[in-house]
Write an enzyme that holds these catalytic residues in place. Structure first.
Site, PDB file in Angstrom:
ATOM      1  N   ASP A   1      21.509   5.229   8.852  1.00  6.40           N
ATOM      2  CA  ASP A   1      22.565   5.357   7.749  1.00  6.40           C
ATOM      3  C   ASP A   1      23.627   5.468   8.503  1.00  6.40           C
ATOM      4  OD1 ASP A   1      21.035   3.328   6.533  1.00  6.40           O
ATOM      5  OD2 ASP A   1      20.987   4.087   4.070  1.00  6.40           O
TER       6      ASP A   1
ATOM      7  N   ASP B   1      20.110   9.622   5.170  1.00  6.49           N
ATOM      8  CA  ASP B   1      19.032   8.686   5.693  1.00  6.49           C
ATOM      9  C   ASP B   1      19.802   8.601   7.214  1.00  6.49           C
ATOM     10  OD1 ASP B   1      17.759   5.871   5.470  1.00  6.49           O
ATOM     11  OD2 ASP B   1      18.881   6.524   7.282  1.00  6.49           O
TER      12      ASP B   1
ATOM     13  N   THR C   1       1.047  -1.755  -0.028  1.00  8.82           N
ATOM     14  CA  THR C   1      -0.043   0.056   0.070  1.00  8.82           C
ATOM     15  C   THR C   1       0.859   1.186  -0.018  1.00  8.82           C
ATOM     16  OG1 THR C   1      -0.302  -0.010   2.246  1.00  8.82           O
ATOM     17  CG2 THR C   1      -1.997  -1.254   1.426  1.00  8.82           C
TER      18      THR C   1
END
Lengths: 247, 465
Positions: free
Chosen positions: A242, A239, A145
């Site tokens: 990360d 990120d 979704t």
């Protein structure tokens, strides 16, 4: 929530530095975008904060420095967040026997980190609140979704009686943060007892959040220009998880 | 040679700090070492000058008395002169062998309260060594040497002039013993030197110095009356100086109550957290773990705030996504100086913010009798004059006496006034005004301003003793 990237507005640029210096003595830098929500607190745009943000935004900053400098900002965020907790007048006796009219902290608190990047903020929280309870929520994007989905949560059983410091460093569309707040509210935490502690936000995310939860406080270091087509914050810092954990 | 109070080996040439023009407009602070008492002790070789000097130091029993031997100021010899020296044919006992220009320069620096670099002379090599010894902030300087009272420029700088008298036979015997033991010479050479140079020079250059001396001391340290007189005079001088310094500190206060606080004094915002933490810190019931925990938290905020006052420049960086950001970057090096012992309570906060910054240490204590701040210990990063900013950390500042002294020490070591940021947990209002009046260009970051002078209770609780 807004998944429609808007064209970013030009970022505000101003001279940054202490008041006693004249404008010409202060270097210029891009500062946080203004927003019109009184529940949103942006840290003072001091030269030191801008320099720290420059460090962690820089793609050439190595992991060790990234961790150290983000921790410094996170500590300042937590210090600011704690200012929104209730206090009562409290007079104590000093070591020299004099009365000191001060304040006492009131209310129990806990932290809740949105995994995994939010967990990187736990150290900063612990630096200010030693043995604070910390709950965790794992939200991931559902492959089918494309909507955020709650995968896991572990929260203090008495969380409904606590003030909650919700931790997530990057606030882009606000999808996971909104879901995390819904989880907290479903466990009985009043909206006005939730403080969302965040490092860098997008104006879209802030707007969505403040409209949906008008009583929830947000403390952030910087509101950036906007989102790109991949919903990354512009300019952002990449990120966070990360860079903090694996890069 | 006798070394200095504060030897910082390897420090470059002394840097004069001439911020005085700005200072004299506002208020002036002169540290107690700005007008060092210089005592000259001259006399023939072997007359007991160094023994007397050492005896005076011992009797005074103060840390700020330094002996400067004129042996340090022997000129370096060229190859020819050096060959003669090794054959004991060079006249070390004539005024020409001494570099009086260098001596005068050192004495003038010290008299002005500045740092002086003293050359180190090697008797084995007959040359000055590369390294120097630093002398800084003595209150009494004893200059001893055969020709201590020879140069009129040196005499002008002296507060007391002493000439040691001794029988020439005694002098020769002492000289033989000393040169064999300490300078690696052979007896034949020593005797050759004595009759060729030392003895003729006695009449020609050494003895005439008696005429300018204030005091002639026969029989060296056995002369108890002379020793006691010298010590008495010095003590009296020091007492007067201490009184002058205390009075000068008081004068800096005058008329300050009505003046507004300098805009370079920044007080932390009294947020709910800060007030709450201050309450815990002030509460006599608070246990040590909590005290230390909350003090470290405030110390971190103090250092963060202090760093907003250091220089930055604009810098454009690129993020991992390739976007650019116009931010700031710090310029140059930032170091810290810890004012002991209170400042050490801020070190945890310092390390949380600048984990690897260089940190100097300075110990200034108030003399309990005179209430005068005294400099006991000093180690600074050697390139401190090149740092972009120096954070001076102390837990508390009440009257500001030790802070004034600490700032003066940094200025004397070449740190520019506008690069100093003093951070302290609490400060007395008057002390702050006094400090910023004397040093208008420094920035002060303070946790909270108190009305009265306080005793130093923070460090007592932080270190639990």
């Amino acid at each position: 929530m807004s998944a429609h990237p808007e064209k970013p507005k030009p970022a505000p640029v101003q001279c940054v530095g202490p008041e006693y210096r004249s404008e010409s003595q202060k270097p210029t830098a891009t500062v946080s975008t203004d927003v019109e929500f009184e529940t949103v607190t942006v840290l003072p745009q001091t030269p030191q904060l801008i320099a720290l943000l420059s460090k962690i935004r820089d793609r050439d900053t190595e992991r060790g420095d990234f961790i150290f400098y983000s921790n410094r900002i996170i500590r300042l965020l937590v210090e600011e967040g704690l200012n929104h907790l209730p206090t009562v007048e409290h007079t104590v006796t000093t070591p020299v026997g004099r009365p000191y009219d001060g304040l006492a902290f009131e209310g129990k608190i806990c932290g809740v980190s949105i995994m995994r990047a939010g967990e990187a903020m736990e150290q900063g929280l612990r630096d200010c609140c030693r043995s604070v309870r910390i709950g965790k929520i794992l939200i991931q994007r559902d492959e089918e979704t494309a909507q955020p989905k709650l995968f896991y949560d572990k929260l203090p059983t008495d969380i409904a009686q606590r003030w909650v410091m919700l931790l997530d460093p990057m606030f882009a569309t606000g999808g996971s943060a909104i879901m995390a707040v819904e989880v907290l509210i479903s466990r009985g935490v009043p909206e006005e007892h939730i403080l969302f502690i965040n490092l860098i936000a997008s104006p879209e995310g802030i707007k969505n959040f403040a409209t949906k939860f008008p009583k929830l406080r947000v403390v952030t270091a910087f509101i950036d220009q906007g989102l790109d087509e991949k919903n990354y914050i512009i300019p952002g810092l990449g990120d966070f998880g990360d860079r903090y954990y694996t890069m | 040679m006798e070394s200095s109070v504060f030897a910082t080996p390897g420090v470059g040439s002394a840097t004069a700090v001439d911020e005085d023009s700005a200072m004299s407009m506002k208020g002036h602070y002169a540290p107690p070492w700005a007008d060092v008492s210089i005592i000259g002790i001259a006399g023939s070789s072997g007359s007991g000058k160094s023994t007397i000097s050492q005896a005076i130091v011992k009797k005074l029993n103060l840390p700020w008395v330094v002996i400067l031997s004129m042996d340090s100021f022997y000129k370096s010899l060229d190859a020819e002169a050096s060959r003669r020296a090794f054959r004991s044919e060079y006249d070390f006992d004539a005024p020409e062998a001494i570099d009086f220009d260098a001596l005068v320069e050192c004495l003038r620096d010290l008299k002005a309260g500045k740092r002086a670099e003293i050359p180190v002379y090697s008797f084995e090599k007959h040359a000055r060594l590369e390294r120097t010894t630093t002398i800084y902030s003595p209150h009494v300087l004893i200059v001893e040497g055969i020709f201590a009272l020879h140069d009129p420029r040196v005499l002008d700088l002296m507060d007391m002039k002493i000439f040691c008298e001794a029988d020439p036979d005694t002098c020769l015997s002492r000289r033989i013993l000393r040169d064999v033991r300490e300078r690696g010479r052979d007896i034949e050479g020593i005797i050759k030197q004595w009759f060729a140079f030392v003895k003729p020079n006695l009449k020609k250059f050494v003895d005439p110095q008696r005429e300018v001396a204030d005091l002639l001391i026969p029989r060296g340290i056995q002369n108890q009356v002379a020793m006691a007189t010298v010590v008495q005079v010095i003590k009296q001088k020091l007492l007067e100086k201490s009184e002058d310094h205390t009075a000068a500190l008081k004068r800096l206060e005058m008329g300050l109550q009505s003046e507004p606080m300098s805009e370079k004094v920044l007080v932390l915002d009294p947020t709910a957290q800060l007030r709450g933490m201050n309450t815990i810190i002030h509460d006599v019931e608070t246990n040590s773990e909590d005290f230390i925990f909350y003090f470290d938290r405030i110390a971190t905020l103090l250092v963060e705030q202090a760093l907003n006052n250091i220089p930055f420049t604009s810098a454009t960086i690129t993020t991992p996504q390739g976007y650019t950001y116009n931010g700031l970057t710090r310029q140059g090096e930032v170091s810290a100086v810890i004012a002991l012992r209170g400042g050490a309570a801020l070190e945890t906060g310092l390390k949380r913010v600048l984990h690897d910054c260089k940190a100097g240490r300075v110990l200034i204590q108030n003399n309990e009798k005179t209430n005068e701040p005294e400099l006991h210990y000093l180690v600074l990063p050697k390139d401190i004059d090149k740092h972009e900013a120096v954070l001076l950390l102390d837990a508390q500042m009440s009257s500001g006496g030790s802070a004034l002294m600490a700032v003066q020490v940094l200025l004397d070591h070449g740190v520019k006034m506008d690069r100093i940021v003093l951070a302290t947990y609490s400060a007395g209002r008057l002390g702050l005004q006094r400090l910023t009046k004397a040093f208008p260009d420094i920035t002060v970051v303070v946790g909270s301003v108190v009305q009265d002078a306080e005793e130093r209770w923070v460090e007592k609780r932080y270190f639990r003793c």
